[in-house]
Design an enzyme around this catalytic site. Structure first.
Site, PDB file in Angstrom:
ATOM      1  N   CYS A   1       0.844  -1.196   0.000  1.00 15.65           N
ATOM      2  CA  CYS A   1       0.000   0.000   0.000  1.00 15.65           C
ATOM      3  C   CYS A   1       0.881   1.248   0.000  1.00 15.65           C
ATOM      4  O   CYS A   1       1.640   1.463  -0.941  1.00 15.65           O
ATOM      5  CB  CYS A   1      -0.991  -0.044   1.158  1.00 15.65           C
ATOM      6  SG  CYS A   1      -2.444   1.025   0.855  1.00 15.65           S
TER       7      CYS A   1
ATOM      8  N   HIS B   1      -4.459  -5.014   0.062  1.00 20.32           N
ATOM      9  CA  HIS B   1      -4.163  -5.634   1.354  1.00 20.32           C
ATOM     10  C   HIS B   1      -4.553  -7.105   1.414  1.00 20.32           C
ATOM     11  O   HIS B   1      -5.517  -7.485   2.077  1.00 20.32           O
ATOM     12  CB  HIS B   1      -4.877  -4.867   2.472  1.00 20.32           C
ATOM     13  CG  HIS B   1      -4.338  -3.492   2.696  1.00 20.32           C
ATOM     14  ND1 HIS B   1      -3.179  -3.248   3.395  1.00 20.32           N
ATOM     15  CD2 HIS B   1      -4.800  -2.286   2.289  1.00 20.32           C
ATOM     16  CE1 HIS B   1      -2.945  -1.945   3.440  1.00 20.32           C
ATOM     17  NE2 HIS B   1      -3.909  -1.348   2.765  1.00 20.32           N
TER      18      HIS B   1
ATOM     19  N   GLU C   1      -3.113  -9.140   3.161  1.00 23.83           N
ATOM     20  CA  GLU C   1      -2.866  -9.589   4.531  1.00 23.83           C
ATOM     21  C   GLU C   1      -4.048  -9.365   5.467  1.00 23.83           C
ATOM     22  O   GLU C   1      -4.056  -9.896   6.589  1.00 23.83           O
ATOM     23  CB  GLU C   1      -1.624  -8.879   5.106  1.00 23.83           C
ATOM     24  CG  GLU C   1      -1.857  -7.476   5.643  1.00 23.83           C
ATOM     25  CD  GLU C   1      -1.886  -6.397   4.571  1.00 23.83           C
ATOM     26  OE1 GLU C   1      -1.988  -5.203   4.920  1.00 23.83           O
ATOM     27  OE2 GLU C   1      -1.798  -6.744   3.365  1.00 23.83           O
TER      28      GLU C   1
END
Length: 305
Positions: free
Chosen positions: A142, A235, A237
């Site tokens: 990001c 994202h 994650e």
């Protein structure tokens, strides 16, 4: 093989309960192998949540991983207890003489600021240059990825009129890439940002290649072979409820926010969200670790030489 982290780190118990293989220093010493040294430069305010998310993904491979937690030297976090930071984090300035097989530079909620106005920008510039001599492969996530692509290639981040927020479908643009081994033709990726990187600017730079992209929200995963780096603008994650936490926070604060796209069942915030990205997240991070393993020198001192 497991991920090696301190037994007192909160992620140790979290990952153990989830069935992720973890080990402490004493257990790791019994294995006569060289673990891959992966550092996490954590710029997110919720440090513990972010540790758990990345440790879960890099700890799911067949290789032994030694995770090191790094922070910016003079930036003090306000959202994580001081004793946690003191116990588990080192300032990045302590690592200038060390070599790492991999480094993850996380996002940070400072997208509205010009890069040069970030109070740790000068040190982050040094970190990014340091990766070229001391890190085999770097993954910028990001804002971290936007900072890297700007520093190395001058590609700009552009402010959006509204937050890109939700789970967006991305196309697999490079099926033969080893980083996308096992990927479907498309996949859903959580996205939460106020800025964008434009594909036209990436296309103008011959050293860059977009691996995952979306017609709705633009490029997502960009490869930079010359700098041994990947830039990931969304994202993978995130936990199942990370977007929900952001949405609930903004609703409670009265901030303007839309219901995250393609996230809640029937787009209804009263219903539980669905995790549609977990398998591709593990594929991407597993492929990244595999590429590091195949390219990094056994003698870690030879990285960057």
């Amino acid at each position: 093989m497991p991920i090696k982290i301190p037994a007192t780190l909160p992620a140790y118990d979290v990952l153990t309960r989830e069935g992720v293989s973890v080990m402490d220093e004493d257990q790791a010493a019994l294995q006569d192998i060289r673990p891959l040294r992966i550092a996490l430069l954590n710029l997110m305010p919720k440090k513990i949540q972010t540790e758990n998310q990345f440790a879960r993904l890099i700890g799911a491979t067949p290789l032994q991983i030694e995770l090191s937690l790094l922070r910016m030297t003079n930036h003090e976090t306000r959202n994580t207890a001081a004793d946690h930071m003191e116990s588990f984090y080192r300032p990045v300035s302590d690592a200038w003489d060390e070599k790492f097989d991999g480094l993850i530079i996380t996002g940070a909620p400072i997208e509205h600021l010009p890069f040069e106005e970030v109070n740790y920008w000068d040190e982050l510039l040094r970190v990014m240059d340091w990766t070229q001599t001391n890190v085999q492969s770097t993954l910028g996530v990001c804002w971290g990825g936007m900072a890297m692509i700007n520093h190395f290639h001058g590609v700009q981040k552009h402010l959006l009129g509204a937050k890109t927020f939700g789970c967006f479908r991305h196309q697999n643009l490079a099926p033969a890439s080893p980083y996308l081994n096992g990927f479907s033709d498309d996949c859903v990726i959580p996205t939460s940002r106020w800025t964008e990187i434009r594909q036209s600017e990436i296309d103008a730079t011959s050293e860059l290649r977009t691996l995952l992209g979306s017609d709705e929200v633009g490029p997502c995963l960009v490869e930079d072979p010359a700098h041994r780096a990947l830039y990931l603008f969304s994202h993978f994650e995130y936990d199942r409820d990370t977007l929900k936490q952001e949405y609930d926070r903004d609703v409670e604060a009265g901030a303007p926010i839309n219901v995250p796209v393609n996230y809640y069942t029937d787009d209804n915030p009263a219903l539980p969200p669905m995790n549609r990205w977990r398998s591709h997240a593990h594929l991407l991070y597993g492929n990244w670790i595999q590429e590091i393993y195949q390219s990094t020198p056994y003698d870690i001192s030879q990285i960057g030489t």
